[in-house]
Design an enzyme around this catalytic site. Sequence first.
Site, mmCIF file in Angstrom:
data_model
loop_
_atom_site.group_PDB
_atom_site.id
_atom_site.type_symbol
_atom_site.label_atom_id
_atom_site.label_comp_id
_atom_site.label_asym_id
_atom_site.label_seq_id
_atom_site.Cartn_x
_atom_site.Cartn_y
_atom_site.Cartn_z
ATOM 1 N N TYR A 173 53.009 -6.938 -127.138
ATOM 2 C CA TYR A 173 52.807 -6.044 -125.985
ATOM 3 C C TYR A 173 52.201 -4.712 -126.417
ATOM 4 O O TYR A 173 51.362 -4.141 -125.717
ATOM 5 C CB TYR A 173 54.121 -5.825 -125.231
ATOM 6 C CG TYR A 173 54.539 -7.053 -124.453
ATOM 7 C CD1 TYR A 173 53.980 -7.336 -123.205
ATOM 8 C CD2 TYR A 173 55.464 -7.956 -124.965
ATOM 9 C CE1 TYR A 173 54.334 -8.474 -122.493
ATOM 10 C CE2 TYR A 173 55.823 -9.098 -124.267
ATOM 11 C CZ TYR A 173 55.259 -9.357 -123.034
ATOM 12 O OH TYR A 173 55.595 -10.481 -122.343
ATOM 13 N N ASP B 229 65.198 -3.924 -120.573
ATOM 14 C CA ASP B 229 63.977 -4.670 -120.863
ATOM 15 C C ASP B 229 63.650 -4.547 -122.340
ATOM 16 O O ASP B 229 64.051 -3.580 -122.992
ATOM 17 C CB ASP B 229 62.797 -4.157 -120.029
ATOM 18 C CG ASP B 229 61.676 -5.190 -120.011
ATOM 19 O OD1 ASP B 229 61.776 -6.178 -119.266
ATOM 20 O OD2 ASP B 229 60.717 -5.046 -120.800
ATOM 21 N N ARG C 79 64.562 -10.073 -109.183
ATOM 22 C CA ARG C 79 63.985 -10.034 -107.837
ATOM 23 C C ARG C 79 64.400 -11.157 -106.904
ATOM 24 O O ARG C 79 64.223 -11.052 -105.699
ATOM 25 C CB ARG C 79 62.454 -10.026 -107.941
ATOM 26 C CG ARG C 79 61.910 -8.657 -108.311
ATOM 27 C CD ARG C 79 60.449 -8.751 -108.669
ATOM 28 N NE ARG C 79 60.294 -9.588 -109.857
ATOM 29 C CZ ARG C 79 59.161 -9.700 -110.535
ATOM 30 N NH1 ARG C 79 58.079 -9.091 -110.149
ATOM 31 N NH2 ARG C 79 59.116 -10.470 -111.605
ATOM 32 N N ARG D 143 66.581 -1.779 -106.203
ATOM 33 C CA ARG D 143 65.306 -1.397 -106.775
ATOM 34 C C ARG D 143 64.507 -0.526 -105.817
ATOM 35 O O ARG D 143 63.865 0.441 -106.230
ATOM 36 C CB ARG D 143 64.490 -2.616 -107.160
ATOM 37 C CG ARG D 143 63.381 -2.232 -108.129
ATOM 38 C CD ARG D 143 62.496 -3.366 -108.493
ATOM 39 N NE ARG D 143 61.217 -3.212 -107.818
ATOM 40 C CZ ARG D 143 60.097 -3.759 -108.217
ATOM 41 N NH1 ARG D 143 60.099 -4.545 -109.267
ATOM 42 N NH2 ARG D 143 58.994 -3.574 -107.560
ATOM 43 N N ARG E 85 66.899 -13.599 -117.156
ATOM 44 C CA ARG E 85 66.624 -12.962 -115.864
ATOM 45 C C ARG E 85 67.589 -13.416 -114.790
ATOM 46 O O ARG E 85 67.196 -13.699 -113.667
ATOM 47 C CB ARG E 85 65.200 -13.281 -115.371
ATOM 48 C CG ARG E 85 64.104 -12.834 -116.247
ATOM 49 C CD ARG E 85 63.706 -11.397 -115.928
ATOM 50 N NE ARG E 85 62.889 -10.908 -117.023
ATOM 51 C CZ ARG E 85 61.571 -11.116 -117.089
ATOM 52 N NH1 ARG E 85 60.938 -11.709 -116.126
ATOM 53 N NH2 ARG E 85 60.911 -10.691 -118.128
HETATM 54 O O1 CP3 Z 1 69.221 -10.783 -116.314
HETATM 55 C C1 CP3 Z 1 68.355 -10.446 -117.157
HETATM 56 O O2 CP3 Z 1 67.903 -11.263 -117.991
HETATM 57 C C2 CP3 Z 1 67.889 -9.029 -117.073
HETATM 58 C C3 CP3 Z 1 67.478 -8.350 -118.299
HETATM 59 C C4 CP3 Z 1 66.065 -8.638 -118.804
HETATM 60 C C5 CP3 Z 1 64.843 -8.218 -118.178
HETATM 61 N N1 CP3 Z 1 63.824 -8.491 -119.042
HETATM 62 C C6 CP3 Z 1 64.722 -7.587 -116.863
HETATM 63 C C7 CP3 Z 1 63.405 -7.578 -116.180
HETATM 64 C C8 CP3 Z 1 65.729 -9.244 -120.004
HETATM 65 C C9 CP3 Z 1 66.655 -9.929 -120.999
HETATM 66 C C10 CP3 Z 1 64.309 -9.109 -120.145
HETATM 67 C C11 CP3 Z 1 63.589 -9.564 -121.343
HETATM 68 C C12 CP3 Z 1 62.139 -9.512 -121.377
HETATM 69 N N2 CP3 Z 1 61.293 -8.583 -120.830
HETATM 70 C C13 CP3 Z 1 61.362 -10.425 -122.118
HETATM 71 C C14 CP3 Z 1 61.902 -11.536 -122.972
HETATM 72 C C15 CP3 Z 1 62.317 -12.710 -122.152
HETATM 73 C C16 CP3 Z 1 61.166 -13.452 -121.539
HETATM 74 O O3 CP3 Z 1 61.070 -13.410 -120.303
HETATM 75 O O4 CP3 Z 1 60.420 -14.092 -122.276
HETATM 76 C C17 CP3 Z 1 60.010 -10.064 -121.945
HETATM 77 C C18 CP3 Z 1 58.801 -10.774 -122.526
HETATM 78 C C19 CP3 Z 1 59.981 -8.884 -121.148
HETATM 79 C C20 CP3 Z 1 58.794 -8.067 -120.748
HETATM 80 C C21 CP3 Z 1 58.659 -8.015 -119.286
HETATM 81 N N3 CP3 Z 1 59.514 -7.325 -118.440
HETATM 82 C C22 CP3 Z 1 57.653 -8.610 -118.494
HETATM 83 C C23 CP3 Z 1 56.536 -9.477 -119.029
HETATM 84 C C24 CP3 Z 1 57.926 -8.262 -117.159
HETATM 85 C C25 CP3 Z 1 57.091 -8.555 -115.944
HETATM 86 C C26 CP3 Z 1 57.365 -9.947 -115.484
HETATM 87 C C27 CP3 Z 1 57.550 -10.027 -114.012
HETATM 88 O O5 CP3 Z 1 58.242 -10.963 -113.608
HETATM 89 O O6 CP3 Z 1 57.045 -9.170 -113.273
HETATM 90 C C28 CP3 Z 1 59.108 -7.507 -117.138
HETATM 91 C C29 CP3 Z 1 59.776 -6.944 -115.942
HETATM 92 C C30 CP3 Z 1 61.215 -7.280 -115.751
HETATM 93 N N4 CP3 Z 1 62.177 -7.285 -116.730
HETATM 94 C C31 CP3 Z 1 61.837 -7.586 -114.502
HETATM 95 C C32 CP3 Z 1 63.202 -7.751 -114.763
HETATM 96 C C33 CP3 Z 1 64.286 -8.013 -113.749
HETATM 97 C C34 CP3 Z 1 61.114 -7.612 -113.156
HETATM 98 C C35 CP3 Z 1 61.033 -6.197 -112.725
HETATM 99 C C36 CP3 Z 1 60.875 -6.028 -111.228
HETATM 100 O O7 CP3 Z 1 59.752 -6.229 -110.735
HETATM 101 O O8 CP3 Z 1 61.867 -5.656 -110.578
#
Ligand code: CP3
Length: 322
Positions: A128, A52, A6, A15, A2
């Site tokens: 999920y 994602d 945000r 966004r 990440r």
């Molecule tokens: O720089 C990066 O790493 C961006 C790419 C990326 C995202 N998600 C963007 C994202 C990557 C590599 C992921 C992987 C991801 N997504 C995982 C595996 C890594 C980990 O964290 O264990 C998982 C389990 C997910 C599923 C997921 N996506 C969840 C549980 C959430 C909500 C969490 C939260 O913080 O709200 C997301 C949303 C998500 N994926 C965001 C981002 C930037 C936040 C989205 C936003 O609100 O703008």
Amino acid sequence: MRQAGRYLPEYRALRSEAGSFLSLCYDPVLATEISLQPVRRFGLDGIILFSDILVIPDALGLDLAFKEGEGPVLQTVGTAAEIPIWEPDRFHRHLAPVYETVSKIMEQAPADATLIGFAGAPWTVATYMVEGGASKDFSRVKAWAFAEPKSFQRLIDLLIETTVEYLSAQIKAGAEAVQLFDSWAGVLPEQAFARWCVAPARAIVERLKAVYPGVPVIGFPRGAGLGYVTFAREAGIDAIGLDHAIPPAWAARELQPGHVVQGNLDPIMLLVGGKPMLEEAGRILEALAAGPHVFNLGHGVLPQTPPENVAELAEFIRRWRR
Ligand code: CP3
């Protein structure tokens, strides 16, 4: 981990322009810009594709929404009869904007930065799909896997197949390495971990290596503890991501012979910054200096992270010499 997201004001601006997180993921121009934001700001060596892990179930036709403050909400798959049917054409049409993002990043990225594509590992994506979102105890997905392993295997097989297809398309579009995120590998007991985490990773790696032998594959079996040894030995990966609970000196002894290790600063250290953060980063660098090491976090950057602390950390890593 990440590195885009945000905590960066420039991400929040794009966004709010796009309206939702998923529309960002499927907009090649915006997703390219977001992937490059942290690289421009901090001069990082690695670029992680902005997307994602849940775009695979989305491309399989399951309803997906990201609700503010709640995380992902996904249409559930509770039984073998509810496993979606995979239509390759529709799947790739749906994901084409992601492949286009990969090509666009490669056009615009600094020549010395490496683009890492990624997918969720089958077990984590299945959690999920079966739980319908985040879970505290994983009771539904584990009960299915433990009670009816044959029918659960069908879901995992579908995810192996689609993950190979998805990562192959990212590599064709220009991804220089790929990472498999098994964020929930740590919730399974030994036998189940071997069957639902190690074996699917190995199947994916074998099939990718048959076509793209030169593209490194990074595994991240988060929370697997002593299971890290089995995973490193048997999954066929080139590099392994360490979560922040893995002792670096242990990883140097047990994992670094034969594997590049990636990790593993606790992302909470980035909330603290300053001396505690830099001392901990220094300990990690020192412990892993005798073998191949890519400095990284142990998990994702939190939204409340001050970007100045990330800048300070990146500068410290660049200047560090043993
Ligand atoms: O720089 C990066 O790493 C961006 C790419 C990326 C995202 N998600 C963007 C994202 C990557 C590599 C992921 C992987 C991801 N997504 C995982 C595996 C890594 C980990 O964290 O264990 C998982 C389990 C997910 C599923 C997921 N996506 C969840 C549980 C959430 C909500 C969490 C939260 O913080 O709200 C997301 C949303 C998500 N994926 C965001 C981002 C930037 C936040 C989205 C936003 O609100 O703008």
